[in-house]
Design an enzyme around this catalytic site. Structure first.
Site, short mmCIF file in Angstrom:
data_model
loop_
_atom_site.label_atom_id
_atom_site.label_comp_id
_atom_site.label_asym_id
_atom_site.label_seq_id
_atom_site.Cartn_x
_atom_site.Cartn_y
_atom_site.Cartn_z
N HIS A 470 -1.75 -3.93 -1.33
CA HIS A 470 -0.89 -3.06 -0.48
C HIS A 470 -1.20 -1.75 -0.28
CE1 HIS A 470 3.78 -2.04 0.11
NE2 HIS A 470 3.14 -0.95 -0.06
N GLU A 471 -1.80 -0.88 -1.08
CA GLU A 471 -1.90 0.52 -0.93
C GLU A 471 -3.28 0.51 -0.11
OE1 GLU A 471 0.25 2.44 -1.52
OE2 GLU A 471 1.49 1.68 -2.92
N HIS A 475 -1.63 -0.06 3.68
CA HIS A 475 -1.47 1.28 4.28
C HIS A 475 -2.75 1.85 4.87
CE1 HIS A 475 2.56 1.38 3.08
NE2 HIS A 475 2.67 1.40 1.92
N GLU A 528 6.05 -0.80 5.38
CA GLU A 528 6.08 -1.33 4.04
C GLU A 528 5.69 -2.80 4.26
OE1 GLU A 528 5.76 0.04 1.27
OE2 GLU A 528 6.14 2.15 2.02
#
EC number: 3.4.14.4
Length: 757
Positions: A470-471, A475, A528
């Site tokens: 995710h990070e 992103h 997100e």
């Protein structure tokens, strides 16, 4: 003095609207989970110099975190000051005996402790996760007896009485407008004056864009000028005010403007006395920096908080990105815009943490594979950054995290221009993951019995994988198509084709526009959702799972539990939807509901959500995921959705992005899921998020000591009672003075009109 007079206009505003005792949505239960952050071993391994560096950064973060009280609600600073004075005079055990003598039951006193712990934990009386107000779960009259009969009231009767009379009605009021954060009649916010609308917020954003000013460190106050034109004060957070100073990059911006028939005045000095404390400790931290990059970073942060300059904060963030693999990691400033109803103003936060070397080694392997893994994402190469800027990715044990809440992982800075050209850093907060997301089997809702043991066994490991993907690759992926101030494009307009339309690119970001300013209210949740979707998509890659040490049947279980956790979270998300306003109150949870909708739409029995009746005879539900259909059905559905998300983001297609995202985010009672009805079931069986007790550091004879506290509401209260030993009363005075100075701005529109009548 800081406290307004008893019976002031501010204090009386909510009196008529103070509602009956709250339902479960608006209280923190007595059995709420409370956990302590364990960083003892990581702190022990620091050298004396590193401890001093961490200590002063922690002090700066804790001081800055007080700003959040002023960013949340009009009454939050007064409630904080009242509680702090109460518990400084008597700790929770001493106050306990007094409360029982005043007629409180054990349950009522515990409810008061939980409420106080909630105020400290959320830095205000609205939940950081969901933006819902919480009120004391005991009668107002009983709480008044405890407060007015306390040792604090005996020592300072007028001060305590004034604070109580100022905040008591708003503390308990559940008038509809006060139940949630929001703009104008939709909720309460102190980022904007009470008469501001979404249209005002958009106009102000356009003005800021026209002047190349960021909204991150601003608040907006609306008025009417002498010529009856709307006038707006854009107030920057800074130590310096409007007094004449030496010329800096900010002084030329501090003036009056005409923009689209309105007056704008750019001022500064918001939160000045608090930011002065932040700056003092950043100066002290500089003396213990490990290298010149850290020194330059801190110097720019000091410049930013002193002058009100986001450009200086960007320069500091560049040095921070370049400071690879520090032993003590930190970041501080106006960072996340989740709680701004418009989505562009940043809440203050600061963290200080130490590296967890074992988990960081796995993340380093993930970073090494990142360029290859980016090619697996389902959009054309032209929609990916021209060059992958290899980031730092570490697992950290948090020493301090100030603000309204503690996340599991972070990908920062949030400045689009830096992310595209300089890169970013990823951090996973290991000791937060270890305690905040653990689940007891008996409290595990909406799963089949067969899934529960598997879920408990693999939830932690699967979450490590999801946070990492995710990070770093969520992103950290994707390109924005941008036109600079000279008109040059960062993509080839002739050759780049939109894969959704088959045509050339028709839209992009103009100079001064950013992702947040353009997509505003949906920007945070949309991003997100994109990052969560990337995590689900790439966790199917065997190479990723091998990096984290999973192969064969274990790897398949990690995948299954990761996907199962996401679809369950999509159902749990309904707690954070407000039917009356048709709005979502939490960006991550809205994102997870959208993913649930996408996977339900895929059909073929991949995911089902079925209403049932629980063993207790009350409504219940079951979420089922067919693990055999994750790859053949789930992956293609996610692939199509992810490509659309990225293309719309890259091209700055706001209309297309809103249509797609808001379509999936709509909550209706349409069959077969009947989500509005299911929301009642989710509320019936919800579990409150845990409160986290953090340690303090204390400087004693040039040595830094770590002070730890028990995992209880009383322990959390003690940690705050000992957080500001030198200047606690002074800080409370400052907070109430700042709050009182702005009290005129929080009138809601009907109050303003009735005053004029």
């Amino acid at each position: 003095m800081g406290e307004p007079e008893a019976g002031s206009e501010f204090a009386m505003k909510a009196a008529a609207a103070a509602g009956p005792m709250a339902d479960a949505q608006y209280i923190l239960p007595n059995d709420i989970g409370v956990v302590s952050l364990d960083c003892r071993e990581a702190f022990r391994l620091l050298s004396p110099t590193e401890r001093l560096y961490a200590h002063h950064l922690s002090r700066a973060a804790w001081y800055g975190g007080l700003v959040v009280l002023l960013q949340t609600s009009p009454e939050a600073p007064y409630i904080y000051a009242l509680l702090s004075r109460l518990f400084r005079a008597q700790d929770p055990d001493q106050l306990h005996q007094h409360a029982l003598a005043e007629g409180l039951t054990e349950e009522e006193y515990q409810a008061f402790l939980v409420y106080a712990a909630g105020i400290y934990s959320n830095m205000g009386n609205y939940k950081s996760f969901g933006d819902t107000k919480f009120v004391p779960n005991l009668p107002k009259e009983k709480l008044e007896r405890v407060i007015m009969g306390s040792k604090a009231a005996q020592q300072h009767p007028e001060g305590i009485r004034s604070l109580w009379q100022t905040c008591r009605e708003l503390m308990f009021s559940l008038e509809p407008r006060l139940r949630h954060l929001g703009l104008r009649k939709e909720g309460i916010t102190t980022y904007y004056s009470g008469d501001c609308t979404m249209e005002d917020a958009k106009l102000a954003q356009d003005f800021l864009d026209s002047q190349n000013l960021s909204a991150y460190n601003t608040r907006l106050f609306k008025g009417v000028s002498l010529d009856e034109k709307p006038c707006y004060e854009v107030r920057l957070a800074s130590v310096l005010g409007m007094e004449p100073t030496l010329h800096s990059e900010m002084t030329s911006k501090l003036k009056s403007y005409e923009f689209r028939g309105c007056h704008f005045q750019v001022t500064r000095g918001d939160y000045a006395p608090i930011l002065q404390k932040v700056v003092e400790h950043l100066e002290k931290a500089k003396a213990y920096a490990a290298n010149s990059r850290q020194e330059h970073m801190l110097a720019q942060y000091i410049e930013s908080f002193t002058q009100g300059s986001i450009e200086a904060h960007k320069r500091g963030s560049r040095f921070w990105i370049q400071d690879k693999g520090p032993i003590v990691e930190s970041y501080i400033g106006f960072i996340e815009s989740y709680r701004d109803p418009f989505g562009s103003r940043g809440e203050f936060e600061g963290f200080v943490a130490m590296v967890n070397k074992a988990m960081s080694a796995k993340f380093e392997c993930l970073v090494a594979s990142a360029e290859q893994l980016l090619k697996e994402l389902p959009w054309p190469p032209a929609f990916e950054k021209d060059k992958f800027l290899t980031p730092d990715f570490t697992s950290l044990d948090v020493l301090t995290f100030s603000g309204s809440g503690i996340p599991a992982g972070i990908n920062i800075p949030n400045y689009d221009d830096l992310r595209q050209t300089d890169g970013f850093k990823n951090v996973s907060l290991g000791n937060v993951l270890a305690v905040a997301y653990a689940t007891q089997r008996e409290k595990l809702t909406f799963l089949e019995e067969d899934d529960k043991d598997l879920y408990i066994r693999w939830k932690g490991p699967s979450f490590d994988v999801q946070v990492g993907l995710h990070e770093l690759l969520g992103h950290g992926s994707g390109k924005l198509f941008v036109q600079d101030e000279k008109g040059a494009l960062n993509f080839d307009q002739e050759t780049v084709i939109n894969p959704e339309t088959g045509e050339q690119i028709q839209s992009w970001y103009r100079s001064g526009e950013t992702w947040d300013s353009k997509f505003s209210t949906i920007a945070s949740s949309y991003e997100e959702c994109r990052a969560e979707s990337v995590g689900l998509y790439l966790c199917l890659n065997p190479q990723v799972l091998e990096i984290f040490g999973f192969e064969g049947a274990d790897a398949e279980d990690v995948i299954y539990v990761n996907w199962l956790n996401m679809v369950r979270a999509g159902l749990l998300a309904l707690e954070f939807y407000t039917p009356e306003a048709s709005s979502w109150r939490q960006a991550h949870m809205q994102a997870r509901f959208v993913i649930l909708r996408v996977l339900l739409e895929a059909g073929e029995g991949l995911v089902t959500v079925t209403p049932t009746t629980g063993a207790d005879g009350r409504p219940d539900a079951r979420v089922r995921l067919d693990r055999n259909k994750i790859r053949p059905v789930g992956k293609p559905a996610l692939e199509r959705f992810l490509r659309k998300l990225q293309v719309l983001k890259s091209t700055g297609d706001v209309a297309g992005g809103r249509a797609l995202y808001e379509g999936y985010a709509a909550v209706t009672d349409a069959s077969p899921e009947c989500f509005l009805t299911l929301r009642d079931t989710v509320l019936l069986r919800k579990e409150s998020r845990k409160l986290i007790v953090q340690p303090n550091t204390r400087l004693e004879d040039s040595e830094v000591q770590l002070l730890e506290y028990e995992a209880s509401a009383a322990g959390l209260i003690r940690s705050f009672s000992e957080r500001f030993p030198e200047d606690g009363p002074e800080l409370e005075e400052v907070l109430t003075q700042l709050a009182t100075a702005d009290a005129q701005f929080w009138k809601c529109p009907n109050e303003a009109s009735s005053d004029q009548a």
